[in-house]
Design an enzyme around this catalytic site. Structure first.
Site, short mmCIF file in Angstrom:
data_model
loop_
_atom_site.label_atom_id
_atom_site.label_comp_id
_atom_site.label_asym_id
_atom_site.label_seq_id
_atom_site.Cartn_x
_atom_site.Cartn_y
_atom_site.Cartn_z
N TYR A 169 0.80 -1.23 0.00
CA TYR A 169 0.00 0.00 0.00
C TYR A 169 0.84 1.28 0.00
O TYR A 169 0.28 2.37 -0.10
CB TYR A 169 -0.96 0.00 1.19
CG TYR A 169 -2.27 -0.70 0.86
CD1 TYR A 169 -3.17 -0.15 -0.03
CD2 TYR A 169 -2.56 -1.94 1.43
CE1 TYR A 169 -4.36 -0.80 -0.35
CE2 TYR A 169 -3.76 -2.60 1.11
CZ TYR A 169 -4.64 -2.02 0.22
OH TYR A 169 -5.81 -2.65 -0.10
N ASP A 307 -3.33 -35.53 6.71
CA ASP A 307 -4.31 -36.33 5.99
C ASP A 307 -3.63 -37.50 5.29
O ASP A 307 -2.46 -37.41 4.89
CB ASP A 307 -5.03 -35.49 4.94
CG ASP A 307 -5.98 -34.46 5.55
OD1 ASP A 307 -6.36 -34.64 6.72
OD2 ASP A 307 -6.31 -33.48 4.86
#
Length: 427
Positions: A169, A307
């Protein structure tokens, strides 16, 4: 495929082994001699093994590979600011000499990032290419890189830290997209020979930690047993973390936020003294740095709970060997010798996970799994090779949450205590 699963599930030896373990768990939970004591004994033995290992970490320097590969180091802010000044002085001289405006940057293409067996991690080749302001293909990159270095120099001179979003920014019209300002940070790290952390530009906090850990953060005392089920956010600025103290016997590295919250709410770390960490999916730089610091300072084993799919293994590989896009900083970001605790593909049948909780692998999953079999960190461990082969043969996968089919606390009360007993993992 179904016949194979049925044979495993009806195997009396496997079934009796599981029942025996569950009986021991119940005994332990009721206070009689049983699994909790056994698990703690096994974990303490693993902790002692890790503590006996040499402290010295292999580097390019002590392996006499400094000339062939590039590796960055942590540098104080003043030194990084001085390095930026030297770079810009050299650029000004080149312009005055008629050589034009540009930078010689390390090449970071796929072919320049290689795995080195002696180091057991990914590193960057010591190879450079010139980007010039006079070239239409690189004019924007030169402009953005120069502007970002100017901003970083200002930050370093003030002795503060800013986020990548703050940086974007400051000059939205030039950068246009945050990806463009983010991308040059790695180039600047390579150019200056310092870590990303040394630039004082940090990402937003992502990872969290809970459990048996005390440390100081910028002068404040942090007790990770008093952080609720959400845990303590791992600070983006790891430089402010100091004086790590712990009674933990191991670090439990968890892939998913949901599993982390389950373990935190169940106070798993009180029953089995540990530190629990998650990056909520793909590991960010701060979590990787924090884990590396924990392993280095506390010298305890790291066990991974991911997982049962190829991407769970890819996450372990990033923690262990580093990522290709940050190969230049692998010495600081990697944590070697992580143990794959679960969820393993073989666990789906061993723990009789219901069919409705299993998922079919997509063509992309299978392709990724086949690629994982060629990865060095998989090939070095025959047991891991077998697990990936089981996954590819069955063409099924499952998430950690599949264990909840037996109850929401099955993960903390049954599955993990069983998996923490190395001898009983082979029933």
């Amino acid at each position: 495929m179904s016949q194979k699963r049925s044979a495993i599930r009806t195997n009396p030896k496997a079934r009796d082994g599981l029942n025996s373990v569950l009986t021991k768990l119940r005994d332990g939970l009721e206070g009689r001699p049983g699994s909790v004591r056994e698990v703690l004994r096994q974990v303490e033995e693993l902790e002692l093994t890790v503590k006996r290992q040499p402290i010295l970490r292999k580097t390019l320097f002590n392996m006499s590979m400094k000339e062939a590969y590039l590796e960055v180091v942590d540098l104080p802010g003043k030194e990084v600011a001085a390095a930026i000044e030297q770079v810009m002085i050299a650029v000004a001289r080149n312009i005055l000499d008629g050589d034009g405006f540009g930078f010689s940057l390390p090449c970071r293409g796929n072919g320049d990032q290689v795995y080195v067996d002696e180091l057991d991690r990914i590193v960057l080749k010591d190879k450079y290419a010139l980007i010039s302001f006079s070239s239409t293909s690189s004019v924007r990159k030169v402009a953005i890189l120069t502007r970002v270095m100017q901003l970083i120099h200002g930050v370093l001179c003030r002795g503060i830290h800013v986020t990548k979003r703050d940086l974007f920014y400051t000059d939205v019209k030039l950068f246009r997209n945050q990806k463009e300002s983010d991308a040059v940070l790695d180039d600047i790290s390579c150019l200056l020979g310092c870590t990303r952390n040394s630039l004082h530009v940090v990402a937003s906090e992502k990872g969290v930690v809970v459990g048996k850990l005390l440390y100081n953060e910028d002068g404040d005392e942090i007790d990770c047993t008093k952080m609720g089920i959400g845990g303590k956010a791992i600070p983006s600025n790891i430089d402010k973390v100091a004086n790590l103290r712990s009674e933990a016997k191991f670090v439990l590295l968890v892939e998913k936020d949901a599993a982390f919250m389950r373990l935190a709410e169940d106070r798993f770390y009180n029953r089995f003294p540990c530190i629990i960490i998650t990056a909520k999916g793909q590991p960010d730089v701060a979590t990787r740095l924090f884990l590396s610091k924990l392993k280095r300072d506390l010298r305890v084993p790291v066990l991974a709970l991911v997982d049962a799919d190829p991407y769970g293994l890819k996450i372990i590989s990033v923690y262990m060997q580093g990522s290709k896009n940050m190969a230049f900083d692998s010495a600081n970001l990697t944590t070697p010798d992580i143990k794959w605790l679960g969820v393993r593909p073989s666990d789906l049948d061993k723990f009789q996970i219901p069919e409705q909780c299993r998922l079919d692998m997509s063509a992309k999953d299978i392709e990724t799994g086949q690629h994982m079999l060629t990865e060095e960190f998989i090939q070095q461990n025959p047991e891991w090779v077998k697990e990936v082969q089981i996954m590819l043969e069955s063409k099924t996968k499952a998430e950690i949450q599949a264990l909840s089919s037996y109850g929401f606390q099955y993960l903390s009360e049954v599955y993990l205590p069983i998996k923490l007993l190395p001898v009983l993992c082979r029933f």
